[in-house]
Scaffold this active site. Sequence first.
Site, short mmCIF file in Angstrom:
data_model
loop_
_atom_site.label_atom_id
_atom_site.label_comp_id
_atom_site.label_asym_id
_atom_site.label_seq_id
_atom_site.Cartn_x
_atom_site.Cartn_y
_atom_site.Cartn_z
N GLY A 147 27.09 -34.68 -9.50
CA GLY A 147 27.63 -34.55 -10.84
C GLY A 147 28.29 -35.84 -11.32
O GLY A 147 28.72 -36.67 -10.52
N CYS A 148 28.37 -36.00 -12.64
CA CYS A 148 28.94 -37.23 -13.20
C CYS A 148 30.41 -37.38 -12.82
O CYS A 148 30.86 -38.46 -12.46
CB CYS A 148 28.74 -37.27 -14.71
SG CYS A 148 29.22 -35.78 -15.60
#
Length: 340
Positions: A147-148
């Site tokens: 995930g970012c």
Amino acid sequence: MDIGIVGGSGYGGAELLRLLDAHPSLKVRAVAAGRAAGRRVGAVFPHLEGLEVADLTMGESDPAVFAGLDLVFLATPVEASLALTGALLDGGSRVVDLSAAFRLDAATFETTYGLAHPLPARTPAPFALCELFRERLPQADLAAVVGCYVTASLLALAPLAGVVDPASVVVNGMSGASGAGKSLRDDLHVSHAVGNVAAYAAPRHRHLAEIAGVWQAWHGGAGRVSFTPHLVPMARGLLATVVADVTVEAVDLHARLKQHYESEPFVTVLDEGAWPATTHVVGGNAAHLGLAVDEQAGRVVVSCAIDNLVKGASGQAVQAGNLMLGLPEGAGLTPAGVYP
């Protein structure tokens, strides 16, 4: 080498198309999308007009279309990645998945996402965050883009392992609206989002399972992480700030951070006293890190800025795909952002 993209009409898909068009060794042969199927890439994304990929037509998400391609990027929701990955692997393609479908072990995934995993033996897949997990990627046929928020948080946390109290970690994240994807939501309407900053999904945001899981693995199962994400009024960019209690004295933590990433071309540790800004990384596959020690509180503060759509998603995916295909890791990528 021949490449396919599923989910080509989303933000992640748009960035993959932009990056791969300029790649020296990879050529996009097939693009699939949902509601945009049947349309030219250039019609869906006018900013790509003039590039070779603009003349591709988006098709249906049929695994048979992608059979035999060297690698397929899945810029798809979790459910679509779960449905497609097995068939793509069986068809002989390597897969880089940008969703959360293969980031967690099957049991944790089911708890976090409320879905039974159809391919539990494939979980967790090797993480695509090359700076921390590249050793498994050259042999992998499936990789999971993290995930970012996880990308920025782990890049900030990794050099702190062993010098901070593993149970003291607090992460505050701030992301632009593109981190939520293209789907319409009330809180993403311009009348709500502009001029507004708000925390959301605390304290159990889905990315917490990834951040805490890796942090605990680095400490033999010990450690705790508190994570609070915030939506900020900008289109793209992400900043994660980590705070933790220092437990080892007489360590130059800034020098430790710099040494940790000195050989990483996409990670820049800023000079002491300087802090990263999202405007400096937008458009590039870069992570900028800044660190300071709060002597009075006995804590260290590390901040990391990335473009959530590039280093936090599509750029990270290309970086991992390069390794999986035996290409130079940085091929087709640049750390340079677009400013102003």
